[in-house]
Design a protein around this motif. Structure first.
Motif, mmCIF file in Angstrom:
data_model
loop_
_atom_site.group_PDB
_atom_site.id
_atom_site.type_symbol
_atom_site.label_atom_id
_atom_site.label_comp_id
_atom_site.label_asym_id
_atom_site.label_seq_id
_atom_site.Cartn_x
_atom_site.Cartn_y
_atom_site.Cartn_z
ATOM 1 N N ARG A 166 80.954 -47.879 -12.560
ATOM 2 C CA ARG A 166 80.916 -49.564 -12.218
ATOM 3 C C ARG A 166 79.668 -49.740 -11.803
ATOM 4 O O ARG A 166 78.680 -49.055 -11.030
ATOM 5 C CB ARG A 166 81.727 -49.892 -11.288
ATOM 6 C CG ARG A 166 81.898 -51.296 -10.597
ATOM 7 C CD ARG A 166 83.047 -51.419 -9.589
ATOM 8 N NE ARG A 166 82.725 -50.984 -8.242
ATOM 9 C CZ ARG A 166 81.927 -51.399 -7.426
ATOM 10 N NH1 ARG A 166 81.254 -52.410 -7.729
ATOM 11 N NH2 ARG A 166 81.750 -50.689 -6.359
ATOM 12 N N PHE A 169 75.231 -55.186 -15.355
ATOM 13 C CA PHE A 169 74.009 -55.350 -16.336
ATOM 14 C C PHE A 169 73.452 -56.534 -16.127
ATOM 15 O O PHE A 169 74.010 -57.658 -15.829
ATOM 16 C CB PHE A 169 74.965 -55.495 -17.725
ATOM 17 C CG PHE A 169 75.411 -54.285 -18.367
ATOM 18 C CD1 PHE A 169 74.501 -53.309 -19.207
ATOM 19 C CD2 PHE A 169 76.614 -53.821 -18.211
ATOM 20 C CE1 PHE A 169 74.869 -52.152 -19.597
ATOM 21 C CE2 PHE A 169 77.027 -52.794 -18.784
ATOM 22 C CZ PHE A 169 76.319 -51.801 -19.456
ATOM 23 N N ASN A 178 76.376 -59.230 -15.229
ATOM 24 C CA ASN A 178 77.792 -59.053 -15.246
ATOM 25 C C ASN A 178 78.202 -57.679 -14.506
ATOM 26 O O ASN A 178 77.647 -56.584 -15.207
ATOM 27 C CB ASN A 178 78.392 -59.318 -16.572
ATOM 28 C CG ASN A 178 79.857 -59.018 -16.660
ATOM 29 O OD1 ASN A 178 80.543 -59.735 -15.958
ATOM 30 N ND2 ASN A 178 80.338 -58.251 -17.628
ATOM 31 N N THR A 180 80.776 -54.758 -14.232
ATOM 32 C CA THR A 180 81.789 -54.058 -15.044
ATOM 33 C C THR A 180 82.008 -52.827 -14.914
ATOM 34 O O THR A 180 80.958 -51.942 -14.215
ATOM 35 C CB THR A 180 81.451 -54.411 -16.588
ATOM 36 O OG1 THR A 180 82.501 -54.149 -17.467
ATOM 37 C CG2 THR A 180 80.048 -53.807 -17.001
ATOM 38 N N THR A 181 82.895 -52.289 -15.593
ATOM 39 C CA THR A 181 83.006 -50.728 -15.277
ATOM 40 C C THR A 181 82.957 -50.140 -16.825
ATOM 41 O O THR A 181 83.717 -50.604 -17.628
ATOM 42 C CB THR A 181 84.610 -50.242 -14.719
ATOM 43 O OG1 THR A 181 84.566 -50.790 -13.285
ATOM 44 C CG2 THR A 181 84.693 -48.797 -14.774
ATOM 45 N N VAL A 182 82.416 -49.157 -17.216
ATOM 46 C CA VAL A 182 81.788 -48.688 -18.220
ATOM 47 C C VAL A 182 82.551 -47.286 -18.219
ATOM 48 O O VAL A 182 82.313 -46.345 -17.517
ATOM 49 C CB VAL A 182 80.139 -48.533 -18.506
ATOM 50 C CG1 VAL A 182 80.012 -47.702 -19.853
ATOM 51 C CG2 VAL A 182 79.847 -49.969 -18.497
ATOM 52 N N THR A 209 70.591 -53.171 -26.097
ATOM 53 C CA THR A 209 72.008 -53.389 -26.350
ATOM 54 C C THR A 209 72.509 -53.014 -27.809
ATOM 55 O O THR A 209 73.407 -52.669 -28.084
ATOM 56 C CB THR A 209 72.130 -55.016 -26.218
ATOM 57 O OG1 THR A 209 70.934 -55.675 -27.027
ATOM 58 C CG2 THR A 209 71.689 -55.318 -24.865
ATOM 59 N N PHE A 213 77.182 -49.587 -27.535
ATOM 60 C CA PHE A 213 78.638 -49.361 -27.768
ATOM 61 C C PHE A 213 79.256 -49.137 -29.088
ATOM 62 O O PHE A 213 78.814 -49.596 -29.897
ATOM 63 C CB PHE A 213 79.510 -50.571 -26.963
ATOM 64 C CG PHE A 213 79.087 -50.834 -25.698
ATOM 65 C CD1 PHE A 213 79.901 -49.974 -24.673
ATOM 66 C CD2 PHE A 213 78.021 -51.680 -25.089
ATOM 67 C CE1 PHE A 213 79.784 -50.086 -23.305
ATOM 68 C CE2 PHE A 213 78.031 -51.871 -23.816
ATOM 69 C CZ PHE A 213 78.695 -51.154 -22.704
ATOM 70 N N ASP A 218 83.375 -54.140 -26.981
ATOM 71 C CA ASP A 218 82.985 -53.906 -25.793
ATOM 72 C C ASP A 218 81.426 -54.212 -25.338
ATOM 73 O O ASP A 218 81.298 -54.288 -23.971
ATOM 74 C CB ASP A 218 82.639 -52.273 -25.893
ATOM 75 C CG ASP A 218 84.075 -51.484 -26.028
ATOM 76 O OD1 ASP A 218 84.977 -51.976 -25.516
ATOM 77 O OD2 ASP A 218 84.177 -50.458 -26.822
ATOM 78 N N ALA A 222 81.338 -56.026 -21.510
ATOM 79 C CA ALA A 222 80.400 -55.441 -20.930
ATOM 80 C C ALA A 222 79.319 -56.566 -20.298
ATOM 81 O O ALA A 222 78.786 -56.591 -19.070
ATOM 82 C CB ALA A 222 79.651 -54.235 -21.372
ATOM 83 N N LYS A 224 79.496 -59.834 -20.960
ATOM 84 C CA LYS A 224 80.259 -60.947 -20.922
ATOM 85 C C LYS A 224 79.559 -62.208 -21.759
ATOM 86 O O LYS A 224 78.967 -63.309 -21.358
ATOM 87 C CB LYS A 224 80.201 -61.782 -19.278
ATOM 88 C CG LYS A 224 81.335 -62.484 -19.061
ATOM 89 C CD LYS A 224 81.617 -62.858 -17.709
ATOM 90 C CE LYS A 224 82.712 -63.631 -17.539
ATOM 91 N NZ LYS A 224 82.782 -64.006 -15.794
ATOM 92 N N PHE A 239 71.089 -51.589 -16.150
ATOM 93 C CA PHE A 239 72.264 -51.446 -15.427
ATOM 94 C C PHE A 239 72.350 -50.604 -14.395
ATOM 95 O O PHE A 239 71.769 -49.445 -14.276
ATOM 96 C CB PHE A 239 73.173 -50.553 -16.639
ATOM 97 C CG PHE A 239 74.445 -50.311 -16.112
ATOM 98 C CD1 PHE A 239 75.484 -51.139 -16.051
ATOM 99 C CD2 PHE A 239 74.998 -48.783 -15.680
ATOM 100 C CE1 PHE A 239 76.672 -51.144 -15.504
ATOM 101 C CE2 PHE A 239 76.311 -48.740 -15.358
ATOM 102 C CZ PHE A 239 77.247 -49.763 -15.374
#
Length: 440
Positions: A166, A169, A178, A180-182, A209, A213, A218, A222, A224, A239
């Motif tokens: 968690r 980004f 944002n 998030t959990t990756v 980026t 992913f 995703d 991640a 948003k 991150f």
């Protein structure tokens, strides 16, 4: 009163309705007499207004109203008795010099008639009926998902390849921030994964980026951001790690089986896999059935040829639209709706020719089954027969619900009819194969 029909061609006709004074005079006189009894006109006592004054004030309106009522009743009765299958509604023809002061009247209406045609389901080329099966890989993935869902998170000091991380980004220029959990399963490429492995809470990773992913979705989740932006985004993001956990999978034991399907209903992993397969294929069968309906609809539209009264229908669209339309706009509206109208006629013929009507008893049984299924979803037992009847009756008192259920039942009747009568070939596919083949 006299009604006659002039057949212009197979798809167009004109109905003429002649109304004589004797058809309406008694009714008009009676209404005017009632008006006279109740009229309040200054200078006259109630009930003593001269009839001439009443006729002058109300006569024309009453006459027009009564003649129009006669006209509509006579027209509807004629269409029913003659069993004329019309499209849209009769359109009144404009008549120059029409005089409401005359004693006798003649009205003309244009009709668009439904075409005569036959429906043939036995095509030369068989239509594919898909049987979608759950693959072993899909079942294993679902099993793993269940274990994750009912498992627990264990805190870690450093990230490894199985970690859930968690963090937040950020990229100020792109207005990205944002939390998030990756899952490292979602990260693409060894180079990116290596940046995560070994990192600790509080560390900040710099990542590109593009290619970060495995899936575009995703990236969207991640960062948003919208899909269009995610597809081509190629910037650096930071991150910052806030928490590191590892997912401990739930054991495939009786405790888990009972949580999933109730005590004692599943006893082994083999039985669990069979249940997962069964549930998945029930859902797949609904998608396969819908695709079969779509394919048969397209087949019927392509192979059932008939003409329509195009000019009449375009004129009818102009006459009945909520807004005033030009000829070109009416033509566009007709072209948009033509395919749907053709299928309505084809479907209507299949229903009538094969007596596929929905009965009230079928509707009631359908409502009862629906109630029982919904209660079962919430772990409730089906009510007693009397209560079930009462609930079903309440549902069937709602016309919108009746319409919706009738459409569902008719759709099922048509599907069953097609399965029995159309030329089909069964093709067994996995869900992924089905998606690739159907949606390409």
């Amino acid at each position: 009163m006299n009604i006659s029909k002039e057949q212009l061609d197979d798809l167009n006709a004109v109905i003429t309705v002649d109304i004589n004074k004797k058809d309406y005079s008694d009714k008009v006189d009676k209404i005017l007499k009632d008006y006279r009894k109740n009229a309040n006109i200054p200078g006259f006592r109630k009930g003593h207004v001269p009839m001439g004054l009443v006729k002058k004030q109300y006569g024309k309106a009453v006459l027009v109203d009564e003649v129009n009522k006669l006209l509509q009743d006579a027209l509807n009765k004629y269409l029913t008795e003659e069993k004329l299958d019309v499209l849209g509604n009769p359109l009144p023809k404009e008549k120059e010099g029409f005089d409401w002061d005359a004693d006798n009247y003649s009205f003309e209406f244009e009709l668009g008639l439904a075409p005569k045609f036959e429906v043939d389901l036995k095509s030369k080329k068989a239509i594919t009926q898909y049987k979608i099966v759950a693959s072993d890989e899909m079942i294993e993935n679902q099993l793993k998902t269940i274990q994750k869902q009912y498992g627990k998170l264990i805190s870690q000091e450093a990230v490894d390849k199985d970690s859930l991380v968690r963090g937040t980004f950020t990229n100020e220029a792109e207005d990205i921030e944002n939390e998030t959990t990756v899952s490292l399963d979602a990260i693409k490429g060894k180079k990116n994964i290596d940046k995560f492995v070994g990192a600790k809470v509080g560390d900040t990773l710099t990542l590109k980026t593009k290619g970060l992913f495995n899936e575009d979705k995703d990236v969207m989740a991640a960062l948003k951001i919208e899909e269009d932006k995610a597809k081509d985004l190629d910037v650096e993001v930071e991150f910052t790690i806030a928490e590191i956990n590892k997912q401990e999978l739930a054991d495939l034991d009786q405790e888990l089986f009972d949580k999933l399907y109730g005590p004692g209903n599943i006893k082994t992993v083999t039985e669990l896999k069979e249940r997962i397969k069964e549930d998945a294929e029930k859902q797949f069968s609904q998608q396969a059935d819908q695709q079969l309906l779509n394919d048969i609809t397209e087949h019927l539209l392509e192979n059932t040829k008939f003409e329509l009264p195009v000019d009449f229908l375009q004129k009818w669209i102009r006459a009945t639209g909520e807004e005033e339309l030009t000829e070109d706009q009416a033509k566009d509206e007709y072209e948009k709706s033509e395919k749907g109208l053709r299928y309505q006629l084809i479907e209507g013929k299949i229903i009538n020719d094969n007596n596929l009507q929905v009965t009230f008893e079928e509707l009631k049984d359908f409502a009862k089954d629906l109630i029982k299924r919904q209660m079962a979803q919430f772990g409730q037992n089906a009510p007693e027969d009397k209560e079930l009847e009462d609930i079903a009756a309440r549902i069937l008192s709602n016309q919108d619900e009746v319409k919706r259920m009738s459409e569902q039942l008719m759709s099922q009747k048509l599907l069953d009819f097609y399965k029995e009568n159309a030329k089909l070939k069964t093709k067994e596919v996995t869900f992924d194969e089905f998606v690739k083949e159907v949606y390409k």
